[in-house]
Enzyme design. Structure first.
Site, PDB file in Angstrom:
ATOM      1  N   ALA A 271       4.286   1.133   1.946  1.00  0.00           N
ATOM      2  CA  ALA A 271       5.184   0.114   1.390  1.00  0.00           C
ATOM      3  C   ALA A 271       5.766   0.591   0.059  1.00  0.00           C
ATOM      4  O   ALA A 271       6.953   0.391  -0.213  1.00  0.00           O
ATOM      5  CB  ALA A 271       4.440  -1.202   1.211  1.00  0.00           C
ATOM      6  N   HIS A 272       4.934   1.250  -0.767  1.00  0.00           N
ATOM      7  CA  HIS A 272       5.428   1.786  -2.046  1.00  0.00           C
ATOM      8  C   HIS A 272       6.551   2.797  -1.799  1.00  0.00           C
ATOM      9  O   HIS A 272       7.576   2.786  -2.459  1.00  0.00           O
ATOM     10  CB  HIS A 272       4.287   2.445  -2.826  1.00  0.00           C
ATOM     11  CG  HIS A 272       3.502   1.482  -3.661  1.00  0.00           C
ATOM     12  ND1 HIS A 272       2.627   0.572  -3.131  1.00  0.00           N
ATOM     13  CD2 HIS A 272       3.476   1.275  -5.010  1.00  0.00           C
ATOM     14  CE1 HIS A 272       2.083  -0.144  -4.103  1.00  0.00           C
ATOM     15  NE2 HIS A 272       2.577   0.269  -5.257  1.00  0.00           N
ATOM     16  N   LYS A 273       6.292   3.661  -0.833  1.00  0.00           N
ATOM     17  CA  LYS A 273       7.261   4.690  -0.493  1.00  0.00           C
ATOM     18  C   LYS A 273       8.579   4.053  -0.044  1.00  0.00           C
ATOM     19  O   LYS A 273       9.659   4.429  -0.491  1.00  0.00           O
ATOM     20  CB  LYS A 273       6.667   5.514   0.660  1.00  0.00           C
ATOM     21  CG  LYS A 273       7.088   6.955   0.691  1.00  0.00           C
ATOM     22  CD  LYS A 273       6.142   7.683   1.616  1.00  0.00           C
ATOM     23  CE  LYS A 273       6.814   8.862   2.259  1.00  0.00           C
ATOM     24  NZ  LYS A 273       5.915   9.494   3.237  1.00  0.00           N
TER      25      LYS A 273
ATOM     26  N   GLU B 257       3.547   4.370  -8.342  1.00  0.00           N
ATOM     27  CA  GLU B 257       3.522   3.118  -9.108  1.00  0.00           C
ATOM     28  C   GLU B 257       4.394   3.117 -10.349  1.00  0.00           C
ATOM     29  O   GLU B 257       5.049   2.112 -10.643  1.00  0.00           O
ATOM     30  CB  GLU B 257       2.081   2.759  -9.490  1.00  0.00           C
ATOM     31  CG  GLU B 257       1.866   1.275  -9.722  1.00  0.00           C
ATOM     32  CD  GLU B 257       1.998   0.470  -8.434  1.00  0.00           C
ATOM     33  OE1 GLU B 257       3.129   0.032  -8.131  1.00  0.00           O
ATOM     34  OE2 GLU B 257       0.986   0.298  -7.733  1.00  0.00           O
TER      35      GLU B 257
ATOM     36  N   ARG C 157       0.851  -1.187   0.000  1.00  0.00           N
ATOM     37  CA  ARG C 157       0.000   0.000   0.000  1.00  0.00           C
ATOM     38  C   ARG C 157       0.891   1.243   0.000  1.00  0.00           C
ATOM     39  O   ARG C 157       2.065   1.164  -0.302  1.00  0.00           O
ATOM     40  CB  ARG C 157      -0.922  -0.007   1.225  1.00  0.00           C
ATOM     41  CG  ARG C 157      -2.025  -1.008   1.104  1.00  0.00           C
ATOM     42  CD  ARG C 157      -2.823  -1.125   2.371  1.00  0.00           C
ATOM     43  NE  ARG C 157      -3.230   0.125   2.985  1.00  0.00           N
ATOM     44  CZ  ARG C 157      -4.469   0.414   3.348  1.00  0.00           C
ATOM     45  NH1 ARG C 157      -5.427  -0.436   3.116  1.00  0.00           N
ATOM     46  NH2 ARG C 157      -4.744   1.519   3.963  1.00  0.00           N
TER      47      ARG C 157
END
Lengths: 195, 284
Positions: free
Chosen positions: A35-37, A84, A32
């Protein structure tokens, strides 16, 4: 029933088109916002190339030392638009699973990398959990907590997944927006003509 | 069953068993739809079945808990009731379990039990009598993010209200997990309009507003929204909303507040009634 098995090759991903309904077998990794960061800032704790990333904050519990997933539907993907495209270019996952669709930056990256965005029915958390056989890992649980951690699921025929953004620049969301706007013309007239 | 147990049970039921009126509305949608829209509704109904059978949450976003109370002025156990609300939230969080969803906005810390400053959110209304009726409404973040307040110019009238609701719901697209239930609050003031929108969600689906004019607006809005083509999950189709419920309050002559509350298809709710003699009852 069309089943994609991880790791997924670029050619297979490029073969998928908007409107295809597929199921996923193999490894599915949740990520989410946080986590992407973290993936972009610190790198990935596990290989992602050819993999499937899932926008999901699951409900899990530990039963006799084993993680058990109770509900794991998708979260709104639009929030991950910030990250993304970079995640796609850097780690080359082939499938992004989420709901609600993503924007132009992601669509362009899907085309560059050879990947698709697939839609899983929002809210269908129990249905999703049923296709998750085991949890084989969890990363950053301490720092990010249950919803934001990176969970590694082994799934069997996870779906139905509708391909809504493909590597050929097509987005079901864009197509539909055009159609809805056309419908809105008549609707606005009806409202103006009403009491 | 004591009060905490009853509230815990109501929260557990809300999270795992979709109420029959919502299931019925989804089944009707399945009959209407075809193609990708039908795939979505079928997946939803399968999900609802699995959740009920295995007593697991319908959706992983088990929401933030809010309570709406109608308490009789002669209700004898007010203190007990006040304490029971956060306690039942904690218990349901560990028992069901619910996802811990309360985050401190400054530190990001999550107490892990779905409680915190001002949450669970409690709305009190005092009514004549000696009973208490407690509605539980756990609501997910995706649909809550689509709730808005519009302060319209009173001159736009009902037409302006219709336009604002339709334009807003269309702009939300698939984000709130349609088919949604829309709660519309008209009048009052900025805060009250949104509160009325939330209260409108407590009414069972298929039960129109008792006043004919209001019921007419509900029907018209539902019909307009279902002809937009947004459809289940925003992937196109005939069912964008399962229902539209409207509530209203008198307004200031210069203001026309409009609260638009959007609720996902997983419209989870429950009711606990505490009778004057202390008997508690879990209803749907």
């Amino acid at each position: 029933m069309k089943v994609l098995t991880t790791p997924i090759g670029e050619k297979e991903a490029r073969g998928l088109r908007v409107g295809d309904v597929v199921y996923l077998t193999g490894t599915l990794i949740t990520a989410r916002d946080e986590a992407h960061k973290k993936l972009l800032e610190h790198g990935s704790p596990l290989p992602l190339e050819g993999g499937a990333l899932f926008h999901c904050g699951p409900v899990v519990r530990k039963m006799e030392g084993t993680w058990q997933v109770l509900a794991a539907g998708p979260t709104t993907s639009a929030r991950m638009e910030l990250f993304e495209a970079d995640v796609l270019r850097k780690f080359k996952p082939r499938v992004i699973v989420g709901k609600g669709g993503m924007g132009e930056k992601t669509l362009a990256a899907l085309g560059e990398v050879g990947a698709v965005y697939v839609h899983f029915t929002g809210g269908a958390g129990a249905l999703a959990a049923q296709a998750i056989r085991t949890v084989t890992g969890v990363h950053w649980l301490e720092e990010l907590s249950m919803a934001e951690a990176v969970w590694v699921f082994q799934v069997e025929k996870f779906g139905p997944l509708v391909v809504t953004m493909d590597s050929h620049g097509r987005s079901m969301y864009k197509d539909l927006a055009v159609q809805v706007e056309a419908n809105m013309k008549g609707i606005r007239e009806r409202i103006r003509g009403s009491k | 069953m004591n009060l905490v147990e009853a509230l815990t049970e109501a929260l557990a039921q809300a999270a795992t068993v979709l109420s029959p009126d919502v299931v019925q509305a989804l089944q009707a949608a399945r009959e209407r739809e075809e193609g990708p829209a039908k795939v979505q509704i079928e997946a939803i109904l399968e999900d609802v079945n699995i959740a009920r059978t295995h007593k697991v949450p319908i959706c992983q976003d088990t929401g933030t808990v809010s309570y709406y109370l109608r308490v009789g002025q002669d209700f004898p156990q007010l203190g007990q009731l006040m304490q029971a609300l956060p306690e039942a939230t904690r218990r349901a969080t560990s028992q069901v379990p619910l996802r811990p969803n309360t985050v401190h906005p400054f530190t990001g810390k999550n107490p892990g039990d779905n409680t915190g400053r001002y949450v669970p959110a409690v709305t009190w209304e005092f009514v004549p009598g000696g009973e208490a009726e407690i509605h539980v409404l756990p609501k997910g973040g995706g649909s809550e993010n689509c709730c808005v307040l519009k302060m319209l110019a009173p001159g736009v009238g009902l037409k302006g209200i219709k336009e604002a609701v339709v334009e807003h719901v269309v702009a939300c697209g698939g984000l709130p997990c349609p088919p949604t239930v829309i709660g519309v609050g008209i009048g009052g003031g900025a805060d009250l309009a949104l509160k009325l929108g939330k209260l409108a969600l407590l009414r069972p689906l298929g039960q129109p507003h008792p006043e004919a004019e209001v019921a007419q607006l509900e029907r018209e809005l539902a019909e307009l929204l279902n002809s937009t083509g947004v459809g289940p999950m925003g992937l196109g189709g005939k069912t964008t909303v399962l229902a539209v419920h409207v509530e209203y309050a008198h307004r200031h002559p210069a203001s026309l507040p409009l609260g638009i509350v959007v609720q996902c298809w997983a419209h989870r709710r429950g009711v606990v009634v505490v009778h004057r003699d202390g008997r508690v009852e879990v209803k749907r």
